[in-house]
Design a protein around this motif. Structure first.
Motif, PDB file in Angstrom:
ATOM      1  N   LEU A 116      -5.765  -0.071   5.369  1.00 52.05           N
ATOM      2  CA  LEU A 116      -5.159  -0.348   4.067  1.00 52.05           C
ATOM      3  C   LEU A 116      -4.167  -1.495   4.166  1.00 52.05           C
ATOM      4  CD1 LEU A 116      -4.589   0.389   1.080  1.00 52.05           C
ATOM      5  CD2 LEU A 116      -2.887   2.023   1.943  1.00 52.05           C
ATOM      6  N   HIS A 117      -3.378  -1.518   5.219  1.00 50.26           N
ATOM      7  CA  HIS A 117      -2.432  -2.616   5.420  1.00 50.26           C
ATOM      8  C   HIS A 117      -3.154  -3.946   5.549  1.00 50.26           C
ATOM      9  CE1 HIS A 117       0.799   0.339   7.128  1.00 50.26           C
ATOM     10  NE2 HIS A 117       0.701   0.398   5.816  1.00 50.26           N
ATOM     11  N   ASP A 118      -4.327  -3.940   6.197  1.00 48.42           N
ATOM     12  CA  ASP A 118      -5.103  -5.177   6.312  1.00 48.42           C
ATOM     13  C   ASP A 118      -5.500  -5.703   4.938  1.00 48.42           C
ATOM     14  OD1 ASP A 118      -4.906  -4.863   9.060  1.00 48.42           O
ATOM     15  OD2 ASP A 118      -6.938  -4.071   9.297  1.00 48.42           O
ATOM     16  N   LEU A 119      -5.942  -4.811   4.054  1.00 55.28           N
ATOM     17  CA  LEU A 119      -6.313  -5.235   2.701  1.00 55.28           C
ATOM     18  C   LEU A 119      -5.101  -5.733   1.928  1.00 55.28           C
ATOM     19  CD1 LEU A 119      -8.975  -3.694   3.426  1.00 55.28           C
ATOM     20  CD2 LEU A 119      -9.011  -2.920   1.042  1.00 55.28           C
ATOM     21  N   GLN A 120      -3.984  -5.078   2.112  1.00 49.42           N
ATOM     22  CA  GLN A 120      -2.782  -5.504   1.404  1.00 49.42           C
ATOM     23  C   GLN A 120      -2.351  -6.910   1.816  1.00 49.42           C
ATOM     24  OE1 GLN A 120      -0.408  -2.099   2.486  1.00 49.42           O
ATOM     25  NE2 GLN A 120      -0.684  -1.113   0.482  1.00 49.42           N
ATOM     26  N   ILE A 121      -2.417  -7.201   3.110  1.00 46.34           N
ATOM     27  CA  ILE A 121      -2.016  -8.557   3.516  1.00 46.34           C
ATOM     28  C   ILE A 121      -3.063  -9.586   3.085  1.00 46.34           C
ATOM     29  CG2 ILE A 121      -0.573  -7.778   5.432  1.00 46.34           C
ATOM     30  CD1 ILE A 121      -2.857  -8.897   7.286  1.00 46.34           C
ATOM     31  N   ALA A 122      -4.342  -9.159   2.969  1.00 42.43           N
ATOM     32  CA  ALA A 122      -5.365 -10.072   2.454  1.00 42.43           C
ATOM     33  C   ALA A 122      -5.080 -10.420   0.996  1.00 42.43           C
ATOM     34  CB  ALA A 122      -6.748  -9.446   2.592  1.00 42.43           C
ATOM     35  N   MET A 123      -4.688  -9.435   0.204  1.00 44.41           N
ATOM     36  CA  MET A 123      -4.323  -9.704  -1.186  1.00 44.41           C
ATOM     37  C   MET A 123      -3.102 -10.609  -1.263  1.00 44.41           C
ATOM     38  SD  MET A 123      -6.389  -8.266  -3.435  1.00 44.41           S
ATOM     39  CE  MET A 123      -5.451  -7.926  -4.924  1.00 44.41           C
ATOM     40  N   ASN A 124      -2.125 -10.345  -0.422  1.00 42.71           N
ATOM     41  CA  ASN A 124      -0.938 -11.205  -0.398  1.00 42.71           C
ATOM     42  C   ASN A 124      -1.304 -12.629   0.010  1.00 42.71           C
ATOM     43  OD1 ASN A 124       0.865  -9.164  -1.157  1.00 42.71           O
ATOM     44  ND2 ASN A 124       1.113  -8.459   0.944  1.00 42.71           N
ATOM     45  N   LEU A 126      -4.144 -14.162  -0.601  1.00 42.48           N
ATOM     46  CA  LEU A 126      -4.761 -14.810  -1.761  1.00 42.48           C
ATOM     47  C   LEU A 126      -3.704 -15.274  -2.756  1.00 42.48           C
ATOM     48  CD1 LEU A 126      -7.856 -12.522  -2.458  1.00 42.48           C
ATOM     49  CD2 LEU A 126      -7.918 -14.971  -1.959  1.00 42.48           C
ATOM     50  N   HIS A 127      -2.735 -14.430  -3.022  1.00 43.56           N
ATOM     51  CA  HIS A 127      -1.680 -14.813  -3.965  1.00 43.56           C
ATOM     52  C   HIS A 127      -0.867 -15.996  -3.435  1.00 43.56           C
ATOM     53  CE1 HIS A 127      -1.627 -11.849  -7.281  1.00 43.56           C
ATOM     54  NE2 HIS A 127      -2.284 -11.083  -6.421  1.00 43.56           N
ATOM     55  N   ALA A 128      -0.543 -15.961  -2.161  1.00 46.34           N
ATOM     56  CA  ALA A 128       0.291 -17.017  -1.584  1.00 46.34           C
ATOM     57  C   ALA A 128      -0.415 -18.366  -1.573  1.00 46.34           C
ATOM     58  CB  ALA A 128       0.711 -16.632  -0.165  1.00 46.34           C
ATOM     59  N   ARG A 129      -1.745 -18.359  -1.527  1.00 50.84           N
ATOM     60  CA  ARG A 129      -2.512 -19.605  -1.429  1.00 50.84           C
ATOM     61  C   ARG A 129      -3.282 -19.930  -2.701  1.00 50.84           C
ATOM     62  NH1 ARG A 129      -1.444 -17.219   2.962  1.00 50.84           N
ATOM     63  NH2 ARG A 129      -1.095 -18.314   4.933  1.00 50.84           N
ATOM     64  N   ALA A 130      -2.903 -19.275  -3.790  1.00 52.91           N
ATOM     65  CA  ALA A 130      -3.602 -19.501  -5.057  1.00 52.91           C
ATOM     66  C   ALA A 130      -3.531 -20.962  -5.477  1.00 52.91           C
ATOM     67  CB  ALA A 130      -3.016 -18.606  -6.138  1.00 52.91           C
ATOM     68  N   GLY A 131      -2.374 -21.572  -5.299  1.00 56.09           N
ATOM     69  CA  GLY A 131      -2.237 -22.978  -5.673  1.00 56.09           C
ATOM     70  C   GLY A 131      -3.093 -23.892  -4.817  1.00 56.09           C
ATOM     71  N   ALA A 132      -3.122 -23.635  -3.520  1.00 57.72           N
ATOM     72  CA  ALA A 132      -3.874 -24.493  -2.601  1.00 57.72           C
ATOM     73  C   ALA A 132      -5.372 -24.409  -2.844  1.00 57.72           C
ATOM     74  CB  ALA A 132      -3.561 -24.100  -1.157  1.00 57.72           C
ATOM     75  N   PRO A 168       4.983  -1.433   4.104  1.00 57.47           N
ATOM     76  CA  PRO A 168       5.802  -2.547   3.617  1.00 57.47           C
ATOM     77  C   PRO A 168       4.986  -3.713   3.045  1.00 57.47           C
ATOM     78  CG  PRO A 168       5.436  -2.814   5.956  1.00 57.47           C
ATOM     79  CD  PRO A 168       4.666  -1.573   5.541  1.00 57.47           C
ATOM     80  N   HIS A 169       3.680  -3.534   2.882  1.00 55.66           N
ATOM     81  CA  HIS A 169       2.837  -4.684   2.522  1.00 55.66           C
ATOM     82  C   HIS A 169       2.259  -4.625   1.116  1.00 55.66           C
ATOM     83  CE1 HIS A 169       3.031  -5.590   6.783  1.00 55.66           C
ATOM     84  NE2 HIS A 169       2.544  -4.393   7.059  1.00 55.66           N
ATOM     85  N   GLY A 170       2.528  -3.520   0.381  1.00 58.05           N
ATOM     86  CA  GLY A 170       1.968  -3.381  -0.949  1.00 58.05           C
ATOM     87  C   GLY A 170       2.810  -4.057  -2.012  1.00 58.05           C
ATOM     88  N   GLY A 171       2.723  -3.540  -3.228  1.00 57.97           N
ATOM     89  CA  GLY A 171       3.464  -4.135  -4.321  1.00 57.97           C
ATOM     90  C   GLY A 171       2.541  -4.797  -5.333  1.00 57.97           C
ATOM     91  N   ALA A 172       3.145  -5.527  -6.256  1.00 55.32           N
ATOM     92  CA  ALA A 172       2.403  -6.096  -7.381  1.00 55.32           C
ATOM     93  C   ALA A 172       1.279  -7.022  -6.933  1.00 55.32           C
ATOM     94  CB  ALA A 172       3.369  -6.837  -8.304  1.00 55.32           C
ATOM     95  N   ASP A 173       1.530  -7.816  -5.893  1.00 54.96           N
ATOM     96  CA  ASP A 173       0.507  -8.773  -5.453  1.00 54.96           C
ATOM     97  C   ASP A 173      -0.673  -8.103  -4.752  1.00 54.96           C
ATOM     98  OD1 ASP A 173       1.952 -10.803  -6.507  1.00 54.96           O
ATOM     99  OD2 ASP A 173       2.629 -11.660  -4.608  1.00 54.96           O
ATOM    100  N   ALA A 174      -0.541  -6.830  -4.408  1.00 54.52           N
ATOM    101  CA  ALA A 174      -1.631  -6.117  -3.750  1.00 54.52           C
ATOM    102  C   ALA A 174      -2.494  -5.345  -4.742  1.00 54.52           C
ATOM    103  CB  ALA A 174      -1.086  -5.162  -2.701  1.00 54.52           C
TER     104      ALA A 174
END
Length: 295
Positions: A116-124, A126-132, A168-174
């Motif tokens: 689950l943590h792996d998926l959460q950081i994958a979602m993060n 994507l959000h962090a690199r949305a502009g790129a 510690p990796h979830g939240g709105a961006d996940a």
């Protein structure tokens, strides 16, 4: 060759007819046909992650920010790879979606909630690199099959509450805006303590019932859960179709939009190998839930 094509067409038509679609939408959607480019072997895990994890990224040829899909393979949480999902990734990318097709850590070396943590950081990621990568941060969905369906579903349902699994990796961006789940094991408590689940969760049901409950997506559904498209083989003996039916019923209790595409004459593996029609319906579902609407 001509006869083979006719036989293939007849088989496809028969399988298409052998399905029921609960809550099928009345309206149709406009499905784009786009070219795309692929970058393979991108490392998405942080430098300090317990295992280096990679993904393939598919980017559609479009000047506008693209909706994105996190794609997660099955394999009992212990095997297989993102290569299994290549055909779905290409299908989605050809219809205007950016797709991140990921690998994740395996049991028994890595037990829940590592995956689950792996998926959460994958979602993060994507959000962090949305502009790129020219992605629409407000239109990131998730799609998984079997154990991958379990993981994307859990990712989605816990994002709306204060459960410790969000740390510690979830939240709105996940949180995905919509979810496609095929062959979903929704309630792990109903499988007893079979080998796959025992090594994934780290023990027997009788010894760690709280972990089995926490790892079961059906226990976390709220009114804030995102919409779901479920597809399942009606003759699935590995993950019974009641898993999808019960999950959809719980979604309905909380007034969460959902569709159930039940594939008759199919078991667990065949519902994936012959999932073309289900994937088409799922694509329409994702388009409806990620297309830009007037504010």
């Amino acid at each position: 060759m001509h006869i083979n094509r006719l036989l293939a067409l007849a088989a496809s038509t028969l399988l298409s007819a052998c399905a029921s679609h609960l809550n099928a939408p009345a309206e149709t959607v406009s499905v784009p046909d786009t070219g795309f480019r692929t970058t393979t072997g991108i490392t998405y895990s942080p430098d300090n992650w317990p295992q280096e994890l990679q993904a393939d990224l598919y980017l559609p040829d479009s000047p506008d920010p693209a909706p994105a899909v996190l794609l997660v393979h099955g394999g009992g949480w212990e095997r297989r790879s993102r290569k299994d999902m290549t055909w779905i990734a290409e299908h989605l990318a050809g219809r205007g979606f950016a797709v991140m097709n990921i690998d994740y850590r395996f049991a028994p070396e890595h037990t829940f909630p590592a995956q689950l943590h792996d998926l959460q950081i994958a979602m993060n990621w994507l959000h962090a690199r949305a502009g790129a990568y020219n992605l629409d941060r407000n239109a990131i969905s998730a799609f998984g099959f079997s154990s991958g369906a379990h993981l994307v579903s859990l990712l989605a349902v816990i994002a709306e509450n204060q459960h410790p699994l969000n740390q510690p990796h979830g939240g709105a961006d996940a949180r995905p805006v919509a979810v496609v789940a095929g062959g979903l094991p929704a309630d792990l408590r109903t499988f007893g303590s079979g080998k796959l689940i025992r090594q994934f969760l780290g023990g027997d049901l009788q010894d760690i019932p709280g972990v089995y409950e926490a790892a079961s997506p059906i226990t976390h559904i709220t009114a804030g859960t995102p919409p779901f498209f479920l597809f399942h083989g009606a003759q699935d003996m590995l993950v019974p179709a009641d898993q999808a039916r019960d999950f959809r019923a719980r979604l309905a209790e909380h007034h969460v939009e959902s569709e159930l595409y039940l594939m008759h004459l199919r078991g667990h593996i065949t519902s994936f190998l012959t999932a073309g029609n289900a994937v088409e319906k799922a694509t329409d579902f994702l388009i409806r839930h990620t297309e830009k609407r007037p504010e």
